[in-house]
Design a protein around this motif. Structure first.
Motif, mmCIF file in Angstrom:
data_model
loop_
_atom_site.group_PDB
_atom_site.id
_atom_site.type_symbol
_atom_site.label_atom_id
_atom_site.label_comp_id
_atom_site.label_asym_id
_atom_site.label_seq_id
_atom_site.Cartn_x
_atom_site.Cartn_y
_atom_site.Cartn_z
ATOM 1 N N ASN B 253 -64.332 -2.915 -19.676
ATOM 2 C CA ASN B 253 -65.071 -2.762 -18.413
ATOM 3 C C ASN B 253 -66.362 -1.949 -18.496
ATOM 4 O OD1 ASN B 253 -63.854 -0.301 -18.679
ATOM 5 N ND2 ASN B 253 -62.412 -0.596 -16.993
ATOM 6 N N HIS B 254 -66.562 -1.187 -19.563
ATOM 7 C CA HIS B 254 -67.831 -0.455 -19.614
ATOM 8 C C HIS B 254 -69.007 -1.392 -19.895
ATOM 9 C CE1 HIS B 254 -67.095 -0.657 -23.954
ATOM 10 N NE2 HIS B 254 -68.369 -0.349 -24.132
ATOM 11 N N ASP B 283 -59.598 -2.353 -19.218
ATOM 12 C CA ASP B 283 -59.846 -0.949 -19.554
ATOM 13 C C ASP B 283 -60.357 -0.819 -21.002
ATOM 14 O OD1 ASP B 283 -58.342 2.070 -18.634
ATOM 15 O OD2 ASP B 283 -59.319 1.772 -20.571
ATOM 16 N N SER B 284 -61.577 -0.298 -21.140
ATOM 17 C CA SER B 284 -62.206 -0.222 -22.470
ATOM 18 C C SER B 284 -61.386 0.596 -23.456
ATOM 19 C CB SER B 284 -63.587 0.415 -22.373
ATOM 20 O OG SER B 284 -64.374 -0.257 -21.452
ATOM 21 N N ASP B 285 -60.907 1.756 -23.006
ATOM 22 C CA ASP B 285 -60.207 2.654 -23.922
ATOM 23 C C ASP B 285 -58.922 2.005 -24.446
ATOM 24 O OD1 ASP B 285 -62.183 4.400 -23.445
ATOM 25 O OD2 ASP B 285 -61.019 5.735 -22.136
#
Lengths: 341, 338
Positions: B253-254, B283-285
């Motif tokens: 998402n970033h 979620d990127s992480d």
């Protein structure tokens, strides 16, 4: 040399030595970990021969930070600053123009390309300065011969030839780093803008040796450079082999620039502004100009690198560029008036 | 002329002394290495094949790389961590730990100041090892690239910390992953969904290829990564994306803004994933760290691809674009709840 001038030179030298030392100590005390200045002095003095035993010896992390992280980095800054400034002084003397410098003439970029080749092909680290020297010398001589029209150096052609070689060498460096390893891509930026981070003692010994040799090599020709400023005809009449001196000086100055650049990446404009500023301080005599430029250059680069460290790793060449590029424009404007462009 | 010879002679003399000093210095430097071995000492072999000797279990660990940090917390030794890299932000306990920089600018001073027993790094920053050894610090290197690395890294870090468990945590993770992908991982080729995973938009679109854990997660979730013909990370041309026509696009998402600039282009409108609004921001992480949270990453991917498949078969039955749109909307909601 008149007496008051001689004194003024001696005083400038003393002041500059003091300035270099103070700058180094301040820089040593700055960083992400706070270490008291008193402890820093004790750490340094206790390592000296003879008087060392009178000071408490510090071990542990603080002493590692000072002696293995900050001190080598500051020393490399000092050595690089000296080498680049002496290199610039020599080039400006040879071309009789204040705009000549290892960065402007593409010599630094040539050295960086050589070092990048050495790293990509996995050469042992002590060969890398050699490859850097080879390519910086090729660049220097190419620019020198491109800039000659009927035996005379044409300064605008010289600068344009330097510009072209600078672009070519920077492009080649980025090219091989880009294709060598994806992880190396980020280091393209570090090579183009220079960085002193991660300096280790091995790098100090090599660069210090070459810096001393190169500086002695330039200083040994100080008188010849002086005479050449008054005109090549009169220099020849005085028995100076002008062409030979020029080539020796260009190779020596390439060596000086190449070796530091193979450890730091391209740090621009130090070799440009420092010799010029030194000329304003002590005049055009190379016997004074070279030592003053050396000390001033070393101090300047330590200051720029300290800013780099404190800013969280902004490349040191960015900082020298912020000082240097406006200065280059100033020189251009000044020269324009004189040569009647 | 006399002067010149003098200077050159002095120069060469000084140079020789320095070179000799350096040689002697490096010799004496290597002599006093090699410490005494106690009974409790043990050796672990890290991802680079290097054997690292521990005299006692490390109590102060600097963890460089978020996946290493998450592994260590997963193993229950988070309290031994004394410093982490700038990107380590999970679990929330990491926010109180000293930060030691990122891979572009490592704060070695900070690391040395924390006096760690060991610094854990990954192969992508393996050059840090030389620097850390210069400061007499022990390093352990994890793999952090493939799915197998995730398991072996967990095992390696467990051993490094002298934990009793002999790879049970890694086995548990393996079992969990198996369970999640029970129905999807062995799908025949023609039932798989073509997926484009966009991992970066800075220098063109970069995608994970063969060997990356994202590629394996996509395959196990019943997808077919359209970039899996390339090894490791690479950039993919837009023409190739249009040609391979992915049915689903997955984006950390970033990168939402950067990816939208592409998907709004006219040339992208005929791509099935764009037409059907099957662009999923995740979620990127969770999606980019080869740590214990790959379980969550795997769950998300299975969820997305299974729902997309539903939408797909629907599209074959009745060609109603609006309905397909609403279908994929609901699948996005499910993803958000995960």
């Amino acid at each position: 040399m008149s007496q008051p001038l001689k004194n003024q030179f001696k005083i400038s030298l003393l002041v500059l030595v003091g300035l270099t030392l103070i700058t180094s100590v301040i820089s040593l005390s700055l960083g992400s970990v706070d270490i008291p200045v008193k402890n820093i002095f004790e750490m340094l003095l206790s390592r000296l021969p003879l008087i060392g035993r009178f000071f408490p010896r510090h071990n542990g992390s603080d002493s590692t930070i000072i002696l293995l992280i900050r001190l080598p980095r500051i020393l490399l800054g000092l050595i690089a600053g000296i080498a680049l400034s002496v290199s610039g002084s020599s080039m400006q003397g040879v071309f009789k123009n204040p705009m000549a410098s290892p960065f402007i003439l593409g010599v630094s970029a040539g050295g960086a390309f050589g070092a990048a080749i050495g790293i990509t092909f996995g050469l042992a680290w002590f060969w890398i300065p050699g490859v850097a020297f080879f390519f910086s010398t090729i660049t220097m001589l190419t620019v020198f011969f491109l800039g000659r029209i009927r035996g005379q150096t044409d300064i605008s052609t010289l600068l344009l030839a330097g510009l072209a070689m600078n672009f070519l060498m920077t492009a080649l460096t980025s090219f091989i780093l880009f294709y060598s390893d994806p992880a190396e891509r980020m280091s393209i930026v570090a090579w183009t803008w220079g960085s002193l981070s991660g300096t280790v003692w091995d790098e100090i010994w090599i660069s210090l040796t070459v810096m001393l040799l190169g500086t002695a090599g330039v200083y040994a020709y100080a008188r010849d450079l002086n005479v050449m400023q008054t005109g090549e005809t009169s220099a020849k009449q005085l028995g100076i082999k002008v062409e030979k001196t020029k080539v020796i000086q260009l190779i020596t100055s390439s060596l000086l620039a190449a070796v530091v650049i193979s450890f730091t990446g391209v740090i621009g404009f130090v070799g440009l502004i420092i010799p010029h500023a030194s000329r304003l301080l002590v005049g055009p005599d190379h016997k004074r100009l070279i030592p003053v430029a050396a000390l001033l250059g070393g101090t300047f680069l330590i200051i720029c690198d300290t800013i780099s460290r404190m800013s969280g790793g902004l490349w040191v060449g960015v900082i020298t560029g912020l000082f240097g590029a406006p200065f280059f424009i100033y020189l251009l404007l000044k020269n324009r008036g004189e040569t009647g462009w | 002329m006399e002067n010149r010879k003098l200077f050159i002679t002095i120069g060469i003399a000084v140079a020789l002394i320095l070179v000799m000093g350096a040689v002697v210095g490096s010799l004496t430097g290597t002599l006093d290495l090699g410490g005494s071995e106690s009974d409790e000492s043990y050796v672990v072999e890290d991802a680079t094949g290097q054997e690292v000797n521990f005299e006692e279990t490390p109590e102060r660990i600097v963890s460089f790389m978020p996946s290493n940090t998450e592994h260590l917390f997963h193993l229950g030794v988070g309290d031994r961590i004394v410093g982490v890299d700038d990107y380590s932000n999970y679990p929330k306990e990491t926010s109180e730990l000293p930060k030691v920089g990122d891979s572009l600018e490592v704060d070695y001073e900070k690391i040395v100041d924390l006096e760690p027993d060991v610094v854990v790094i990954t192969e992508s920053v393996v050059q840090m090892r030389d620097q850390l050894e210069e400061y007499d610090l022990k390093t352990v290197v994890t793999g952090g690239e493939t799915l197998e690395d995730v398991y072996s890294d967990l095992e390696l870090l467990g051993k490094m910390c002298g934990l009793e468990e002999k790879g049970e945590e890694a086995q548990a993770l393996r079992d969990q992953m198996k369970e999640i992908t029970e129905e999807t991982r062995d799908l025949p080729e023609d039932e798989r969904i073509d997926v484009l995973y966009i991992a970066g938009t800075n220098e063109g679109i970069s995608t994970p290829g063969e060997g990356t854990f994202q590629d394996t997660l996509l395959t196990n979730a019943g997808g077919k990564n359209i970039a899996s013909d390339k090894d490791g990370w690479s950039t993919i041309e837009e023409a190739k994306i249009i040609d391979r026509d992915p049915e689903v696009i997955i984006v950390p998402n970033h990168l939402e803004q950067g990816v939208r600039e592409y998907t709004e282009k006219d040339s992208w409108q005929n791509i099935t994933a764009v037409k059907n609004d099957e662009i999923h921001f995740v979620d990127s992480d969770i999606m980019s760290r080869p740590g214990p949270r790959i379980v969550e990453a795997q769950e998300i991917l299975v969820e997305i691809l299974q729902n997309a498949k539903g939408a797909n078969s629907l599209a074959l039955q009745e060609v109603d674009v609006n309905k397909i749109g609403s279908q994929s909307w609901s699948s996005k909601k499910i993803v958000a709840e995960v």
